[in-house]
Write a protein that holds these residues in place. Structure first.
Motif, short mmCIF file in Angstrom:
data_model
loop_
_atom_site.label_atom_id
_atom_site.label_comp_id
_atom_site.label_asym_id
_atom_site.label_seq_id
_atom_site.Cartn_x
_atom_site.Cartn_y
_atom_site.Cartn_z
N VAL A 5 -18.67 -4.29 49.00
CA VAL A 5 -17.49 -5.05 48.51
C VAL A 5 -16.34 -4.99 49.72
N VAL A 6 -15.56 -5.92 49.64
CA VAL A 6 -14.36 -5.73 50.39
C VAL A 6 -13.23 -5.15 49.62
N THR A 7 -12.64 -4.12 50.58
CA THR A 7 -11.36 -3.42 50.28
C THR A 7 -10.31 -3.40 50.87
N GLY A 8 -10.40 -3.83 52.05
CA GLY A 8 -9.30 -4.29 52.88
C GLY A 8 -9.26 -5.29 53.96
N LEU A 9 -8.09 -5.98 54.13
CA LEU A 9 -7.89 -7.17 54.88
C LEU A 9 -6.95 -7.11 56.05
N GLY A 10 -7.18 -7.43 57.22
CA GLY A 10 -6.30 -7.62 58.38
C GLY A 10 -6.42 -8.70 59.08
N CYS A 11 -5.41 -9.33 59.54
CA CYS A 11 -5.42 -10.69 60.44
C CYS A 11 -4.37 -10.89 61.41
N VAL A 77 -6.83 -4.12 66.96
CA VAL A 77 -6.39 -3.06 66.84
C VAL A 77 -5.23 -3.25 65.74
N ALA A 78 -4.31 -4.55 65.84
CA ALA A 78 -3.49 -4.49 65.05
C ALA A 78 -3.99 -5.24 63.62
N ALA A 79 -4.99 -5.86 63.68
CA ALA A 79 -5.88 -6.49 62.30
C ALA A 79 -6.43 -5.04 61.66
N ALA A 80 -6.89 -4.24 62.29
CA ALA A 80 -7.64 -3.01 61.77
C ALA A 80 -6.64 -2.06 61.02
N LYS A 81 -5.27 -1.95 61.74
CA LYS A 81 -4.22 -1.26 61.21
C LYS A 81 -3.76 -1.74 59.83
N GLN A 82 -3.60 -3.27 59.71
CA GLN A 82 -3.37 -3.77 58.82
C GLN A 82 -4.37 -3.57 57.58
#
Length: 414
Positions: A5-11, A77-82
């Motif tokens: 499942v998808v539990t987090g999103l960053g963009c 890195v920014a998307a991963a932090k989000q």
């Protein structure tokens, strides 16, 4: 089979520096394409692109780290932090110690290569910036995501051109199913908007060039007046997690990543096979893997590059894979708003599928004023206006130079 499942999103995208800004832009039919600002476009035939705007790396990392990263890595890195913040995993080191990273990167630090070569030539071949190699190699995005957040699982980079983001997500699905990891950060990153990159795609006759007076009209997937793709950039990260693991920690679940299919045209280095058979094979494989029939798929986010060969060829794939159900399929190309983000295209468009399911919304294909029916574009591409409706199953397809075909399928979790 273990479910994922998808539990987090960053963009970080041409429409905004967060998932919320990007999705709001999509629902508003906003276009992120404008005159290029990263270099002087005067000498170039192509004068516009889909740049990330108002991005500040220091909002996501310390300035010393940012100075050692190329833009595509900063975006990752920014998307991963989000995504980690969104998933509730930030700071949970017991889980992060066994979390892997799978990122798709089509090209890597092309802008760094250009800048370093200018230094090399101007110094009469005696000087290049000291971080040239660490910044330009494609694996540095995944490596820096791992380094910044203490992720000690495997760190892999997938390079299958414009299918890279899709294949990274699909590979992560297979690995979690295998039991090797419970959590993987998967997605893609790219930043190749530089003079060298623009010229290199221009000489391949791949880029749109005739809309300099109004770049927002330039990306026109499936439209008679399309004349090429528009370079985009950014990064997108999905936190993928084994279903029971996610439930046990009370995670927010967006949807299920249910299927993946991949194939190779083995036809041409830059052109898709016009018969569409191998792309359709990947679609069929992904649906079978997800346990769905063509009639079950509500929405298909198309590769839809706004090039004549891709748009007609992709339509042919859909006819082959979906048969009679193709006429009822809701299709759109969000590249009409974001441009073509290359190695990040598949991950950004996977995000669109996740949000379509979560928000019960079919995005539009903007600039679709005159569908190229005579050229083979004869399906429902959701022209110019999105649709509010339930989305139970969404599919994303991406096809890269070299004949790479990648498809992922997402399902609503009831």
């Amino acid at each position: 089979m273990r479910r994922v499942v998808v539990t987090g999103l960053g963009c970080v995208s041409p429409l905004g520096n967060s998932v919320e800004e990007t999705w709001a832009g999509v629902k508003a039919g906003k276009c992120g394409i404008a005159t290029t600002t990263k270099y002087d476009v005067g000498p170039f035939k192509v004068k516009y692109s889909a740049e990330v705007k108002n991005f500040k790396a220091e909002d996501y990392m310390d300035s010393a780290s940012a100075r050692k990263m190329a833009p595509f890595t900063q975006f990752a890195v920014a998307a991963a932090k989000q995504a980690l913040d969104d998933s509730g995993l930030m700071g949970k080191q017991d889980i992060l110690d066994d979390t892997a990273v799978y990122l798709g990167v089509g090209i890597g630090g092309l802008d760094v290569t250009e800048a370093s070569m200018k230094s090399y030539i101007s110094s009469e071949m005696t000087r290049v910036p000291p971080m040239t190699i660490p910044e330009l190699i494609p694996n540095e995005a995944a490596a820096n995501v791992s380094l910044q957040f203490g992720l000690h699982g495997a760190t892999h980079t997938v390079a299958t051109a414009c299918a890279s983001g899709t294949d990274a997500i699909g590979n992560a699905l297979d690995v979690i199913r295998s039991g090797r990891y419970d959590v993987i950060l998967a997605g893609g990153a790219e930043s190749t908007i530089c003079g060298f990159g623009t010229l290199s795609f221009t000489v391949l006759h791949a880029l749109s060039s005739k809309w300099a007076d109004d770049p927002t009209k330039a990306c026109r997937p499936f439209d008679k007046d399309r004349d090429g793709f528009i370079m985009g950039e950014g990064a997108t990260i999905l936190v993928l997690e084994e279903y029971e693991h996610a439930k046990a920690r009370g995670a927010k679940i967006y949807c299920e990543l249910a299927g993946y299919g991949s194939s190779s045209d083995a036809y041409h280095l830059t052109a898709p096979n016009p018969d569409g058979i191998c792309g359709a094979k990947a679609m069929t494989m992904a649906m079978k893997d997800a346990g769905v029939e063509p009639k079950d798929v509500t929405y298909y986010n198309a590769h839809g590059t706004s090039t004549s060969k891709n748009d007609s060829g992709e339509t042919k794939m859909l006819h082959i894979a979906f048969g009679d159900a193709a006429k009822d399929l809701h299709i759109s190309s969000t590249k009409s708003m974001t441009g073509h983000c290359l190695g990040n295209a598949g991950s950004l468009e996977a995000l669109m599928c996740v949000k379509a399911i979560q928000d019960s919304y079919i995005p539009a294909t903007i600039n679709l004023d005159n569908p190229d029916v005579e050229g083979g574009c004869d399906l429902n591409y959701t022209p110019n206006k999105g649709i509010e409706m339930p989305v139970n199953v969404a599919m994303s397809g991406n096809f890269g130079f070299g004949g790479h075909n990648g498809i992922v399928v997402f399902k609503k979790v009831n």
